[in-house]
Design a protein around this motif. Structure first.
Motif, PDB file in Angstrom:
ATOM      1  N   GLY A 155      20.902 -20.795 -65.002  1.00  0.00           N
ATOM      2  CA  GLY A 155      20.798 -22.069 -64.301  1.00  0.00           C
ATOM      3  C   GLY A 155      19.605 -22.115 -63.362  1.00  0.00           C
ATOM      4  O   GLY A 155      18.758 -21.212 -63.348  1.00  0.00           O
ATOM      5  N   ILE A 156      19.564 -23.164 -62.575  1.00  0.00           N
ATOM      6  CA  ILE A 156      18.467 -23.375 -61.629  1.00  0.00           C
ATOM      7  C   ILE A 156      18.846 -22.757 -60.287  1.00  0.00           C
ATOM      8  O   ILE A 156      19.891 -23.080 -59.710  1.00  0.00           O
ATOM      9  N   LEU A 157      18.009 -21.867 -59.815  1.00  0.00           N
ATOM     10  CA  LEU A 157      18.260 -21.190 -58.546  1.00  0.00           C
ATOM     11  C   LEU A 157      17.925 -22.110 -57.382  1.00  0.00           C
ATOM     12  O   LEU A 157      16.830 -22.684 -57.308  1.00  0.00           O
ATOM     13  N   LEU A 158      18.860 -22.262 -56.449  1.00  0.00           N
ATOM     14  CA  LEU A 158      18.673 -23.094 -55.265  1.00  0.00           C
ATOM     15  C   LEU A 158      18.672 -22.201 -54.033  1.00  0.00           C
ATOM     16  O   LEU A 158      19.573 -21.387 -53.841  1.00  0.00           O
ATOM     17  N   SER A 159      17.672 -22.383 -53.189  1.00  0.00           N
ATOM     18  CA  SER A 159      17.590 -21.600 -51.960  1.00  0.00           C
ATOM     19  C   SER A 159      18.313 -22.303 -50.824  1.00  0.00           C
ATOM     20  O   SER A 159      18.216 -23.529 -50.682  1.00  0.00           O
ATOM     21  N   LEU A 160      19.011 -21.525 -50.016  1.00  0.00           N
ATOM     22  CA  LEU A 160      19.721 -22.082 -48.866  1.00  0.00           C
ATOM     23  C   LEU A 160      18.960 -21.826 -47.577  1.00  0.00           C
ATOM     24  O   LEU A 160      19.522 -21.845 -46.494  1.00  0.00           O
ATOM     25  N   ASN A 161      17.660 -21.538 -47.694  1.00  0.00           N
ATOM     26  CA  ASN A 161      16.771 -21.383 -46.549  1.00  0.00           C
ATOM     27  C   ASN A 161      17.319 -20.403 -45.516  1.00  0.00           C
ATOM     28  O   ASN A 161      17.672 -20.779 -44.395  1.00  0.00           O
ATOM     29  N   PRO A 162      17.400 -19.111 -45.852  1.00  0.00           N
ATOM     30  CA  PRO A 162      17.939 -18.130 -44.907  1.00  0.00           C
ATOM     31  C   PRO A 162      17.082 -17.961 -43.654  1.00  0.00           C
ATOM     32  O   PRO A 162      17.535 -17.370 -42.690  1.00  0.00           O
ATOM     33  N   GLY A 163      15.866 -18.507 -43.668  1.00  0.00           N
ATOM     34  CA  GLY A 163      15.026 -18.426 -42.482  1.00  0.00           C
ATOM     35  C   GLY A 163      15.601 -19.181 -41.301  1.00  0.00           C
ATOM     36  O   GLY A 163      15.198 -18.967 -40.160  1.00  0.00           O
ATOM     37  N   LEU A 164      16.559 -20.085 -41.567  1.00  0.00           N
ATOM     38  CA  LEU A 164      17.167 -20.867 -40.488  1.00  0.00           C
ATOM     39  C   LEU A 164      18.470 -20.265 -39.977  1.00  0.00           C
ATOM     40  O   LEU A 164      19.122 -20.846 -39.119  1.00  0.00           O
ATOM     41  N   VAL A 165      18.851 -19.100 -40.501  1.00  0.00           N
ATOM     42  CA  VAL A 165      20.061 -18.446 -40.023  1.00  0.00           C
ATOM     43  C   VAL A 165      19.855 -17.994 -38.574  1.00  0.00           C
ATOM     44  O   VAL A 165      18.842 -17.384 -38.239  1.00  0.00           O
ATOM     45  N   SER A 166      20.805 -18.287 -37.730  1.00  0.00           N
ATOM     46  CA  SER A 166      20.703 -17.938 -36.311  1.00  0.00           C
ATOM     47  C   SER A 166      20.570 -16.431 -36.121  1.00  0.00           C
ATOM     48  O   SER A 166      21.226 -15.635 -36.796  1.00  0.00           O
ATOM     49  N   LYS A 167      19.739 -16.033 -35.170  1.00  0.00           N
ATOM     50  CA  LYS A 167      19.564 -14.612 -34.878  1.00  0.00           C
ATOM     51  C   LYS A 167      20.870 -13.978 -34.417  1.00  0.00           C
ATOM     52  O   LYS A 167      21.084 -12.782 -34.603  1.00  0.00           O
ATOM     53  N   ASN A 168      21.732 -14.766 -33.826  1.00  0.00           N
ATOM     54  CA  ASN A 168      23.002 -14.215 -33.330  1.00  0.00           C
ATOM     55  C   ASN A 168      23.915 -13.743 -34.458  1.00  0.00           C
ATOM     56  O   ASN A 168      24.824 -12.943 -34.234  1.00  0.00           O
ATOM     57  N   LEU A 169      23.670 -14.218 -35.684  1.00  0.00           N
ATOM     58  CA  LEU A 169      24.505 -13.835 -36.820  1.00  0.00           C
ATOM     59  C   LEU A 169      23.979 -12.603 -37.549  1.00  0.00           C
ATOM     60  O   LEU A 169      24.701 -12.000 -38.348  1.00  0.00           O
ATOM     61  N   LEU A 170      22.729 -12.263 -37.311  1.00  0.00           N
ATOM     62  CA  LEU A 170      22.065 -11.279 -38.155  1.00  0.00           C
ATOM     63  C   LEU A 170      22.435  -9.853 -37.787  1.00  0.00           C
ATOM     64  O   LEU A 170      21.975  -9.301 -36.789  1.00  0.00           O
ATOM     65  N   ASN A 171      23.269  -9.261 -38.621  1.00  0.00           N
ATOM     66  CA  ASN A 171      23.619  -7.849 -38.505  1.00  0.00           C
ATOM     67  C   ASN A 171      24.083  -7.386 -39.888  1.00  0.00           C
ATOM     68  O   ASN A 171      24.150  -8.169 -40.839  1.00  0.00           O
ATOM     69  N   LYS A 172      24.411  -6.092 -40.014  1.00  0.00           N
ATOM     70  CA  LYS A 172      24.789  -5.564 -41.326  1.00  0.00           C
ATOM     71  C   LYS A 172      26.064  -6.214 -41.860  1.00  0.00           C
ATOM     72  O   LYS A 172      26.192  -6.454 -43.066  1.00  0.00           O
ATOM     73  N   ASP A 173      26.997  -6.487 -40.984  1.00  0.00           N
ATOM     74  CA  ASP A 173      28.245  -7.101 -41.427  1.00  0.00           C
ATOM     75  C   ASP A 173      27.991  -8.488 -42.010  1.00  0.00           C
ATOM     76  O   ASP A 173      28.586  -8.870 -43.020  1.00  0.00           O
ATOM     77  N   PHE A 174      27.095  -9.224 -41.387  1.00  0.00           N
ATOM     78  CA  PHE A 174      26.740 -10.552 -41.894  1.00  0.00           C
ATOM     79  C   PHE A 174      26.126 -10.450 -43.290  1.00  0.00           C
ATOM     80  O   PHE A 174      26.475 -11.223 -44.197  1.00  0.00           O
ATOM     81  N   LEU A 175      25.205  -9.490 -43.500  1.00  0.00           N
ATOM     82  CA  LEU A 175      24.559  -9.356 -44.797  1.00  0.00           C
ATOM     83  C   LEU A 175      25.560  -9.001 -45.886  1.00  0.00           C
ATOM     84  O   LEU A 175      25.370  -9.367 -47.053  1.00  0.00           O
ATOM     85  N   ASN A 176      26.618  -8.313 -45.543  1.00  0.00           N
ATOM     86  CA  ASN A 176      27.630  -7.920 -46.526  1.00  0.00           C
ATOM     87  C   ASN A 176      28.420  -9.114 -47.068  1.00  0.00           C
ATOM     88  O   ASN A 176      29.062  -9.014 -48.113  1.00  0.00           O
ATOM     89  N   ARG A 177      28.377 -10.236 -46.355  1.00  0.00           N
ATOM     90  CA  ARG A 177      29.180 -11.396 -46.783  1.00  0.00           C
ATOM     91  C   ARG A 177      28.347 -12.666 -46.966  1.00  0.00           C
ATOM     92  O   ARG A 177      28.900 -13.734 -47.244  1.00  0.00           O
ATOM     93  N   TYR A 178      27.028 -12.562 -46.843  1.00  0.00           N
ATOM     94  CA  TYR A 178      26.183 -13.757 -46.926  1.00  0.00           C
ATOM     95  C   TYR A 178      25.496 -13.848 -48.282  1.00  0.00           C
ATOM     96  O   TYR A 178      24.867 -12.890 -48.743  1.00  0.00           O
ATOM     97  N   TYR A 179      25.607 -15.018 -48.924  1.00  0.00           N
ATOM     98  CA  TYR A 179      24.951 -15.279 -50.206  1.00  0.00           C
ATOM     99  C   TYR A 179      23.864 -16.343 -49.989  1.00  0.00           C
ATOM    100  O   TYR A 179      24.173 -17.494 -49.682  1.00  0.00           O
ATOM    101  N   PRO A 180      22.594 -15.991 -50.147  1.00  0.00           N
ATOM    102  CA  PRO A 180      21.505 -16.923 -49.821  1.00  0.00           C
ATOM    103  C   PRO A 180      21.126 -17.893 -50.932  1.00  0.00           C
ATOM    104  O   PRO A 180      20.289 -18.764 -50.715  1.00  0.00           O
TER     105      PRO A 180
END
Length: 382
Positions: A155-180
């Motif tokens: 299918g067609i890949l759609l980006s969810l613009n991970p550059g706008l993810v808040s810095k407060n969310l960014l840690n290893k636990d977040f990456l384990n459950r985030y699909y960009p």
């Protein structure tokens, strides 16, 4: 099941260290130039854009201010208006963040958390709502930073613009459950989450930003985050992600200083100087015709304090092109391009090679009434 092959990553690290003493010559990129193209344009086309797409041997060029897409034919040295979309009314698209040509009569426009489908007559055929997904940023399809929609085998890949993810969310636990990424199948109109996640290895030295560039086609997707040299390669059929270290002699001065800063305490100029003081990745292109990957990078520099912020970020003075084998991700050669010559956010891959634009506004030889491109063929590197 989604799997990360750490074995592949370990092997890639081994290859990097085993080969780090090999000299990769920093040659003049003009040694690989195969063609120079000049296309006269008029006032209806601005010589730079945030969104373009190479499709069926022609280039499609978006002018957001005029709400138009032009078709540029470099072989025939002609251009024509492809479509003019509406901002308001029954066929209105609002202010779309780019476009994607699926075919000449099916053009997708991401608008916030919706994807609008129009035909060549600019009539809305359908609108797909993504508000039911746990999105952390609007849909985009802009060639700037190579964030355009990608046509994969599923299918067609759609980006969810991970550059706008808040810095407060960014840690290893977040990456384990985030699909960009999402995947949209235009045949059955189904929307699914792509089973791809950023590996927590990115945060081994502390959190950082996860804005990324991506490119690919068919069964291969390549994703590179902005502030490190770890590339994610995703195999669509096998549902496997492998990590690879992209070697570079020029783009290597990465830092998490901008992540650790507090932008609200600085002026816009100070934030920009901190952002560009260190290395970053500004583009990534997969060349399926030659099985190559091109990484466009910024080396880092101490910027002047009295800088025109908007102009600098849109028209970086220079950048580095690094060429890799798409299978092994081994660095083949890289080039430190001359200052104020090429547009740092404008490039595409064609059957003829890597296409770079010569319309830098600070180049005294640049003309506003033409688009100039140099085509580079790196086939002999393999």
């Amino acid at each position: 099941m989604f799997k990360i092959h750490y074995l592949f990553f370990t092997l890639s690290l081994f290859l990097v260290f085993a080969c780090k003493n090999e000299t990769v010559e920093d040659l003049d990129i003009l040694n690989y130039r195969s063609e120079v193209i000049a296309l006269p344009i008029d006032y209806s086309i601005f010589p730079s854009t945030f969104a373009m797409q190479y499709f069926d041997s022609r280039l499609y060029w978006m002018n957001r201010d005029r709400r138009t897409i032009h078709q540029l034919d470099f072989k025939e040295k002609k251009f024509k208006l492809f479509l003019k979309y509406q901002e308001e009314g029954p066929d209105g698209l609002g202010s779309p963040l780019g476009f994607y040509l699926h075919n000449l009569d099916s053009i997708f426009f991401p608008t916030g958390f919706k994807l609008s489908l129009i035909n060549q007559n600019a009539k809305v055929q359908n609108v797909y709502d993504f508000s039911g997904f746990d999105l952390l940023g609007p849909l985009t399809s802009q060639s700037r930073y190579t964030n355009q929609l990608v046509n994969l085998s599923n299918g067609i890949l759609l980006s969810l613009n991970p550059g706008l993810v808040s810095k407060n969310l960014l840690n290893k636990d977040f990456l384990n459950r985030y699909y960009p990424f999402l995947v949209f199948n235009p045949r059955n109109e189904q929307i699914k989450i792509l089973n791809f996640k950023f590996d927590p290895f990115l945060f081994n030295n502390g959190p950082n930003l996860i804005g990324s560039s991506f490119s690919g086609s068919g069964d291969e997707l390549f994703v590179l985050t902005r502030y490190n040299n770890i590339l994610h390669k995703y195999d669509v059929q096998k549902d496997i992600v492998s990590l690879h270290t992209l070697e570079s002699n020029l783009v290597k001065n990465f830092s998490d200083s901008y992540f650790k800063s507090e932008p609200r305490n600085n002026s816009a100029n100070e934030n920009l100087r901190l952002m560009y003081k260190y290395a970053s990745n500004i583009g990534l292109l997969h060349d399926p015709y030659r099985n190559l990957v091109y990484r466009m990078g910024w080396k880092g520099d101490d910027l002047e304090r009295n800088l025109n912020i908007m102009k600098f970020s849109e028209f970086l003075p220079q950048f580095v092109v690094s060429v890799y084998d798409s299978e092994t991700l081994k660095l083949l050669v890289e080039f430190d391009l001359p200052k104020n010559k090429y547009l740092a956010h404008h490039y595409f891959v064609s059957e003829d090679g890597l296409n770079l634009f010569l319309n830098h506004p600070d180049d005294p030889n640049s003309k506003e009434d033409e688009i100039r491109i140099e085509v580079f063929d790196f086939s002999k590197l393999k």
